[in-house]
Design an enzyme around this catalytic site. Sequence first.
Site, PDB file in Angstrom:
ATOM      1  N   SER A 157       0.838  -1.198   0.000  1.00 38.17           N
ATOM      2  CA  SER A 157       0.000   0.000   0.000  1.00 38.17           C
ATOM      3  C   SER A 157       0.877   1.253   0.000  1.00 38.17           C
ATOM      4  O   SER A 157       1.718   1.418  -0.877  1.00 38.17           O
ATOM      5  CB  SER A 157      -0.960  -0.039   1.190  1.00 38.17           C
ATOM      6  N   HIS A 216      -8.049   1.287  -1.372  1.00 37.25           N
ATOM      7  CA  HIS A 216      -7.894   0.335  -2.472  1.00 37.25           C
ATOM      8  C   HIS A 216      -9.240  -0.199  -2.964  1.00 37.25           C
ATOM      9  O   HIS A 216      -9.369  -1.362  -3.346  1.00 37.25           O
ATOM     10  CB  HIS A 216      -6.944  -0.800  -2.082  1.00 37.25           C
TER      11      HIS A 216
END
Length: 307
Positions: free
Chosen positions: A89, A193
């Site tokens: 991430s 996400h």
Amino acid sequence: MLVLVAPGQGAQTPGFLTPWLELPGSADRLAAWSDAIGLDLAHYGTKADADAIRDTAVAQPLLVAAGLLSASALGDIADIAPGAVAGHSVGEITAAAFAGVLDDTAALTLVRKRGLAMAEAAAITETGMSALLGGDPETTVPYLEKLGLTPANVNGAGQIVAAGTLEQLAALEADKPEGVRRVVALKVAGAFHTHHMAPAVEKLAEAAKELAPADPKVTYVSNKDGQTVATGDEVVARLVGQVANPVRWDLCMETFKELGVTALIEVCPGGTLTGLAKRALPGVKTLALKTPDDLDAARELIAEHSA
């Protein structure tokens, strides 16, 4: 062969930067970064409570700064000589700095804008993320999609992170997929996400236009699909897009295997990715760089496994 990896959001804990700031030059570097991005990183890394550092706009630059600070304590990237770098991430921005795609100040400027944009997007709808422990992805993923949730992080080693509205996550916790032992809410402030982050992608794309990325000097493994990326422009394009797309850490670990990785060091605040590697990459030596007390062991691992 050594791979250097950087964790994502949720890895931060109150006071975790305190011991790092005792190292020579660390406080000065952090102060310079703080001035550059308009955020008191030393305060948030040493004195702020869990709720304050859970704020997306704070957590993200704090994590990138911690990764850069802890890695620099090991020496220049040329001294560490990893065979590959990767990040989970927001850790991908840290990895981009390790690879020489962005300098430290550019990485922190970008992550500051990323954190602010994602915080704004998260405020539109009450959303969150929960880790599912156990279960088979072939069963779990369709189950999540049936509930309207996104498998936002497919981490391998039996772990998937679901993201969506708080109502959807509550429904998941009340009725878990077959084989899932636990559903654990993560210390994040939104459904990262996923499509909920689309507004942040637009803002990050604008911010990216100001960058002048260099091509990676070290093999860069992207968490979009586990592929290696050869150009700086492509790295930045992926950094922008991944905000609203799932993290495929399972595919990154498959690539580590294919590259012949024998050791993995996770920069501060390490722990999550080394835990996954221990289960998914048997035989690979792992080390989480949590405090300066871990530096000597990390140097030994570097001496044994770096290129």
